[in-house]
Enzyme design. Structure first.
Site, PDB file in Angstrom:
ATOM      1  CG  ASP A 475      -2.109  -0.934   1.018  1.00 14.97           C
ATOM      2  OD1 ASP A 475      -2.888  -0.725   0.080  1.00 14.97           O
ATOM      3  OD2 ASP A 475      -2.248  -1.885   1.807  1.00 14.97           O
ATOM      4  CG  ASN A 512      -1.634  -5.620   0.312  1.00 18.15           C
ATOM      5  OD1 ASN A 512      -2.572  -6.316  -0.050  1.00 18.15           O
ATOM      6  ND2 ASN A 512      -1.810  -4.505   1.019  1.00 18.15           N
ATOM      7  CD  GLU A 513      -5.022  -3.438  -0.865  1.00 24.43           C
ATOM      8  OE1 GLU A 513      -6.181  -3.852  -0.801  1.00 24.43           O
ATOM      9  OE2 GLU A 513      -4.542  -2.631  -0.032  1.00 24.43           O
ATOM     10  CG  ASN A 514       2.646  -2.004  -3.184  1.00 22.12           C
ATOM     11  OD1 ASN A 514       2.374  -1.215  -2.286  1.00 22.12           O
ATOM     12  ND2 ASN A 514       3.253  -3.152  -2.959  1.00 22.12           N
ATOM     13  CD  GLU A 589      -8.246  -4.825  -3.007  1.00 21.97           C
ATOM     14  OE1 GLU A 589      -8.318  -3.823  -2.258  1.00 21.97           O
ATOM     15  OE2 GLU A 589      -7.230  -5.533  -3.106  1.00 21.97           O
TER      16      GLU A 589
END
Length: 952
Positions: A475, A512-514, A589
């Site tokens: 993130d 994660n989610e980058n 997601e």
């Protein structure tokens, strides 16, 4: 003495026990803060908070509001010091002998000195470090006999780094947020440390520091002492190993394996020796298969211990000889073999060897990411675009699972028993995959491999559950400079190599989610967005992809947990927004905290794979009892309870979290819209019912989404994966978990056992046009036939109507049982939506699914008059004497850990609809290792239902 020392280190060193190995936990350590006002005994492995707790300086960090009160620890520097005399007094140094200082984990920013000499400055929690300290031990400075590790406050280090004039600027505006909004904001992307240590919306921010993994001094033998044949363990230190079992690619453009080819067994050993080693060979054997390789020629060692030397070997095993490894729910399940690696060599004129054995398995795992063919689109009705699903041993399967976060804020106190319980909770509820979230920790292999302290991947191997692994980037945008890249290269290589041996590893994602962060920055920052997107490409498409694929070909790499996929796999080119409208790419997601939309099917994504979706809930009353200290705290919106709701995070050090009312409101509205609002004359019961009701709502909305995603396996999206956020808890507080910190199962975990069953029946209700579809979905690899029974009841338990449907469901598909429109056609004659519910069950299935045409908040419930009769071995028979009891729930007593099973099916069962005339008998299975109460009284078990929300 040598045998004793070998025993001391066997539990932690990676397969070698040297005569001179010394466990640094045996030293007497002192922990001091920066000004010396605190000086207490320290320990290794440990962290400063835990040593302060043991010394009585602080109380348990997870208690009450300690996450706010103990912030002074984060702001201080902490120094661990130990006198090396117990080691040096037995260490007879000779000129040719070498001494290595081995740290398997340092958290995080630290200066190391030994005998008054500087050893190193380190700044990466995820690396293991080995230093040659021979000369330092031989010539202590001014008689200094200490080993000292000085930890700098990670928070202040981060502030100092970001204040440098050459620090890259990352915008944080109303439209562009380039890093997570943590309690300690804006620094974690500069520090190779667990991201959630700085705060997250499901946990505390303790920012710990310390020697959190085992540490040793290893001595390598002096050639002058060799008068007889030596033991190999006296000569060689095995620093790392990589064991990879794979198959060659049949199509490099799609990274498809040749499933008929022999297995390639690739071995790489990182060794250090003080002596030149010659005539080296590696021999491999699998006793269960009666297979032993010929001695495979390996590289020689130059005879200096300053740097590691790699030796390698390759072996082939015939296809069809070993049984393949599968997840517990597929084919023959998890099959492991013991692989013994022997490294034989000559030192001077003496032969010697070392050997070790690892459990491993034979499997291929592929992530299909290339376009569907025109033939597949035409024949199967698939929406055009790219695939995004996993294939195990050449077969597509449905990934059912959850996401894993760190098991405790303090790594050094996590136990294998604790982790095994969480993973078994996943397996027992039908899950075949867990995702290791990229903002936490690289999970260890096992307690005895490279300082792991507890087991993770080895448990996944044994239990038959895949672990989607991630590099620790989460993130945020990250500063791309040589300082970062040079630091993360050994981090990534060490962890990928270590995990290679585990058949449970499903992939390496870059973080994660980058990708979402980078794209949002690109779209909302037109003047400089391209710069940040280019940096993303440099790190995740080019650099990390190169590192991972140079260390493994047996698992796939993806740039990010949530991604738009790729334009090409070879060469590796990310897709980003380069797609055709209406096509489906990558995975996705879903988070929607508007409880009014919890069951609105039009808000659910139509996707190939959904890797995160969740809703938060309270832990149980019993978990609150572990941390709340005053009677007035036991209320839904008490100050202490709200201080442990970090959703959304504060974004600064304000305490208690000023944003907690948002998270509290989201849970409150979910309960008030869909369940009777808790409120009784007993304040503790009201609080307990609120906790339980938030868990019911969480369970309901997760089950609805899972059913929708699984249904998609037979539709155009060809959905083949759903991973709930999240499985475990890091503390007793508001979170998205299915299992509480103590190991107690939430309602959600029992519901997962239902909705992740191989074959399920589900309802899909669209209130706007009053359309009801009822479908059977199967994720089995063969066709499934059976009978579905659909029965309408009123809330007194009276059966109003019943229907039976025969069905056949193809592999990874669904079958429509019925489709009806208009409540007047759907409901039994003469009834209202608030008066009835539909019970749906399949052949030989104990737990059932239900459809309620109206919210339970408005349902005409009647007193169920539940009776509970205790039998032998913690069995309980439940009967509803008055009316239907929705979400009947048994609580096991405080201090116990375990779960309930249906005695007829043996499957987990709790939180069900109890109907008059249909009794349920369940048994509580106690975990004696984790339970503080080993023989609870049956009278301490409590039963409740939603009726108790408003009635004592």
């Amino acid at each position: 003495m040598a045998a004793l020392l070998r025993g001391l280190v066997a539990a932690c060193l990676s397969a070698v026990a040297l005569a001179g190995t010394f466990d640094l936990s045996d030293l007497s350590w002192t922990l001091k803060n920066a000004n010396g006002s605190i000086a207490i005994p320290g320990s290794v492995p440990s962290q400063a908070h835990l040593d302060l707790l043991r010394a009585g300086i602080i109380s348990e960090p997870l208690l009450g509001i300690n996450d706010g009160l103990q912030r002074w620890i984060v702001s201080d520097n902490w120094t661990y010091t130990a006198d090396l005399t117990p080691f040096t007094s037995t260490y007879a140094h000779t000129p040719g002998e070498r001494a290595l200082l081995v740290f398997y984990g340092l958290d995080t920013i630290a200066n190391i000195t030994l005998a008054g000499h500087p050893v190193a400055w380190v700044n990466n929690q995820f690396r293991q470090y080995v230093f040659d300290v021979t000369e330092m031990l031989a010539s202590p400075n001014s008689g200094d006999t200490n080993l000292t590790v000085e930890f700098e406050s990670a928070w202040y280090y981060g502030l100092n780094v970001t204040a440098r004039p050459d620090a890259e600027y990352f915008p944080n505006t109303a439209t562009v947020l380039t890093t997570g909004n943590d309690e300690y904001p804006g620094v974690r992307q500069w520090i190779r440390k667990i991201s959630s240590d700085f705060g997250w919306d499901w946990g505390p921010a303790f920012v710990p520091s310390g020697i959190f993994k085992p540490a040793y001094i290893v001595t390598l033998v002096d050639p002058a002492s060799l008068t007889t044949a030596p033991l190999g363990e006296d000569i060689v230190f095995l620093e790392e190993s990589s064991i990879e079992i794979s198959k060659p690619f049949s199509d490099i453009s799609t990274l498809t394996y040749d499933e008929t080819a022999p297995w390639n067994v690739n071995i790489s050993l990182s060794l250090r020796s003080a002596l030149p080693l010659s005539r080296s060979t590696i021999t491999l054997s699998i006793p269960e298969l009666n297979l032993t390789s010929y001695p495979i020629s390996a590289e020689s060692l130059p005879g200096h211990a300053l740097n590691q030397t790699w030796v390698t070997a390759q072996w082939t095993v015939p296809e069809g000889l070993p049984q393949r490894w599968y997840t517990h729910n597929l084919s023959t399940g998890p099959k492991l073999y013991n692989l013994t690696v022997s490294f034989d060599f000559h030192v001077l004129d003496f032969p010697a060897s070392i050997s070790f054995t690892r459990a491993t398995g034979f499997r291929t795992i592929r992530l299909a990411q290339t376009p569907y063919t025109e033939e597949e689109i035409a024949a199967r009705g698939i929406t055009p675009g790219d695939q995004w699903h996993f294939e195990l041993n050449g077969m597509a399967f449905y990934s059912k699972g959850t996401n894993i976060i760190p098991f405790d804020p303090f790594y050094s106190r996590i136990t294998t028993s604790q982790v095994e319980w969480v993973l078994r909770a996943a397996v027992l509820t039908g899950q075949n995959m867990v995702r290791v979230w990229g903002g936490g920790m690289y999970q260890p292999s096992s307690s005895d491999i490279q300082g792991g302290l507890y087991s993770f991947y080895s448990l996944c191997d044994e239990l038959g559950i895949l672990a989607w692994s991630e590099l620790i980037f989460s993130d945020s945008l990250y500063p791309i400079n040589n300082f970062l890249l040079e630091n993360i290269e050994p981090e990534v290589r060490q962890n990928v190599r270590r995990v290679n041996v585990h058949p449970s590893n499903a992939q390496w994602a870059g973080g994660n989610e980058n990708e979402l962060v980078a794209l949002e920055t690109y779209l909302n920052l037109p003047e400089n967005g391209t710069h940040y997107l280019n940096e993303y490409v440099t790190l995740y498409q080019d650099y990390l992809h190169g590192l991972v694929t140079s260390e493994t070909t047996s698992v796939p790499y993806t740039d990010c947990s949530t991604t738009f996929g790729v334009m090409s796999l070879e060469p590796y080119v990310l897709r980003f927004l380069n797609g055709t409208p209406g096509y489906i790419y990558g995975n996705t997601e879903r988070y929607n905290y508007d409880a009014s939309q919890a069951f609105n099917l039009s808000t659910f994504p139509v996707a190939r794979f959904v890797n995160e979706f969740g809703f938060h809930s309270m832990p149980s009353f019993y978990s609150w009892e572990e941390v709340l200290e005053n009677p007035e705290d036991f209320a839904f919106n008490s100050t202490v309870v709200m201080s442990r709701d970090h959703h959304p995070p504060a974004g600064n050090l304000s305490f208690p979290n000023p944003n907690a009312p948002q998270g509290q409101y989201q849970m409150t509205s979910g309960v008030e819209l869909w369940l009777p609002t808790p409120g009784t004359a007993d304040s503790n019961q009201t609080f307990a019912q609120w906790c339980y009701s938030t868990q019911i709502f969480q369970s309901m909305t997760m089950a609805a989404q899972i059913a929708w995603y699984r249904r998609g396996a037979g539709l155009g999206e060809n959905n083949l994966g759903s991973l709930v956020w999240q499985l475990n808890d890091i503390w007793q507080g508001v979170s998205w978990s299915a299992v509480e910190y103590s190991g107690r199962w939430k309602v959600l975990n029992y519901e997962l056992a239902n909705v992740y069953s191989p074959v399920i029946v589900s309802s899909f209700w669209t209130p706007d046009n009053e359309t009801l579809d009822i479908m059977v979905t199967s994720d089995r690899w063969s066709d499934v036939s059976g009978t579905a029974q659909l029965t309408w009841y009123d809330w007194t338990g009276k059966e109003l109507d019943t229907m039976t449907h025969e069905f056949t469901v193809p592999s990874l598909n669904n079958s429509l049982l019925m489709a009806m429109t208009g409540l007047e056609n759907i409901l039994p004659d003469g009834t209202q939506a608030t008066d009835v519910f539909l019970l749906m069950n399949l052949t030989a299935q104990a737990d059932n699914q239900t459809f309620t045409p109206a919210s339970l908040a408005s349902a005409t419930l009647v007193d169920p008059q539940i009776s509970m009769t205790a039998g032998d071995n913690y069995t309980f028979t439940l009967s509803a004497k008055g009316g239907v009891a929705p979400w009947t729930w048994l609580d096991h007593p405080s201090g116990t850990v375990g779960y309930f099973v249906d005695t007829a099916s043996g499957l987990p069962s709790n939180g069900f609809y109890l109907i008059p005339g249909i009794d349920r008998t369940v048994q509580f299975l106690l975990n004696p290792t984790l339970s503080k109460v080993s023989e609870p009284s049956p009278t301490d078990f409590v039963v409740r239902s939603v009726w108790n929300n408003t009635h004592l």
